[in-house]
Design a protein around this motif. Structure first.
Motif, mmCIF file in Angstrom:
data_model
loop_
_atom_site.group_PDB
_atom_site.id
_atom_site.type_symbol
_atom_site.label_atom_id
_atom_site.label_comp_id
_atom_site.label_asym_id
_atom_site.label_seq_id
_atom_site.Cartn_x
_atom_site.Cartn_y
_atom_site.Cartn_z
ATOM 1 N N GLU A 36 46.578 40.058 33.925
ATOM 2 C CA GLU A 36 46.142 38.975 34.812
ATOM 3 C C GLU A 36 45.518 39.514 36.089
ATOM 4 N N ALA A 37 46.056 40.607 36.628
ATOM 5 C CA ALA A 37 45.480 41.207 37.837
ATOM 6 C C ALA A 37 44.061 41.689 37.564
ATOM 7 N N LEU A 38 43.862 42.358 36.433
ATOM 8 C CA LEU A 38 42.518 42.837 36.106
ATOM 9 C C LEU A 38 41.582 41.670 35.838
ATOM 10 N N TYR A 39 42.104 40.647 35.181
ATOM 11 C CA TYR A 39 41.277 39.474 34.879
ATOM 12 C C TYR A 39 40.753 38.817 36.154
ATOM 13 N N ARG A 40 41.569 38.743 37.196
ATOM 14 C CA ARG A 40 41.127 38.147 38.462
ATOM 15 C C ARG A 40 39.919 38.902 39.020
#
Length: 237
Positions: A36-40
């Motif tokens: 999720e962090a990378l997706y943001r």
């Protein structure tokens, strides 16, 4: 009076993170970034580079390489071009297997039962977005004539022109339209500037970028969206 409800596609009608997670685990499972962090970060660069692709300043392939390369660079990872291409290929493959959630299917069934016209207004390349629409089986709810994809009109959200095209095609007044989307600038500001009603589906808990724009409703989950829609119909009737 509400006559039409239009949805954004990516991260609104379906959870885009699920396909991203597939590619993430194929390529970055040994990192401690978190999907999720990378997706943001991925979405930030995707949004920033989108206009350049629309203007023909950047090819779609180059944009796909740049957005993941720059996203992982924020976490001190240098990604070779061939690995960026492989990541994109896995991401696209996963997008062919996306599904409507049970709650989103319930929302669409409920709206159909209320005899509301439904539509899609999405930014993106035509073939890619139509493959997603097919994978989600959205034709069962939304006729092709009500599916508006930016690349097919040479306009993109939040440009006023694409909202006006939709109004003309559907033959409705602005105040009769509700638009549901996850992106504050593209979806909320674009809709409000067009005179439409708006529901901000803030799936990722993002900050409001312009305080002077106030959507009619703000929801953070599909369940909350469903409850809000049902309440809207109770009030109207």
């Amino acid at each position: 009076m509400m006559k039409v409800i239009l949805f954004d596609l990516d991260d609104t009608l379906y959870n885009q993170l699920e396909a991203f997670e597939f590619a993430y685990h194929r390529h970055f499972a040994d990192s401690d970034i978190g999907a999720e962090a990378l997706y943001r970060h991925f979405r930030i660069y995707s949004d920033a580079l989108f206009e350049a692709t629309q203007l023909g300043e950047l090819s779609l392939k180059a944009m796909h390489i740049a957005r993941i390369t720059q996203a992982v660079h924020d976490f001190d990872i240098d990604l070779p071009e061939h690995m960026a291409i492989a990541f994109q290929q896995d991401y696209e493959a996963a997008q062919q297997h996306i599904n409507l959630s049970e709650t989103m299917a319930q929302i669409l069934n409920f709206l159909t039962s209320q005899q509301v016209e439904l539509g899609i207004l999405t930014n993106g390349e035509s073939d890619r977005q139509r493959r997603k629409i097919e994978a989600l089986k959205l034709d069962a709810f939304i006729p092709e004539s009500h599916q508006f994809i930016s690349a097919e009109f040479g306009l993109s959200k939040p440009e006023l022109g694409i909202f006006k095209v939709v109004e003309q095609e559907l033959e409705v007044d602005p105040h009769e339209i509700y638009y549901i989307g996850d992106h504050f600038d593209n979806d909320v500001i674009g809709a409000i500037d067009a005179g439409w009603h708006s529901i901000w589906f803030n799936r990722r808990n993002r900050p409001m970028t312009h305080q002077q724009y106030n959507p009619d409703h703000i929801v953070m989950t599909e369940e909350e969206l469903f409850e809000t829609i049902k309440t809207m119909f109770e009030i109207e009737h």
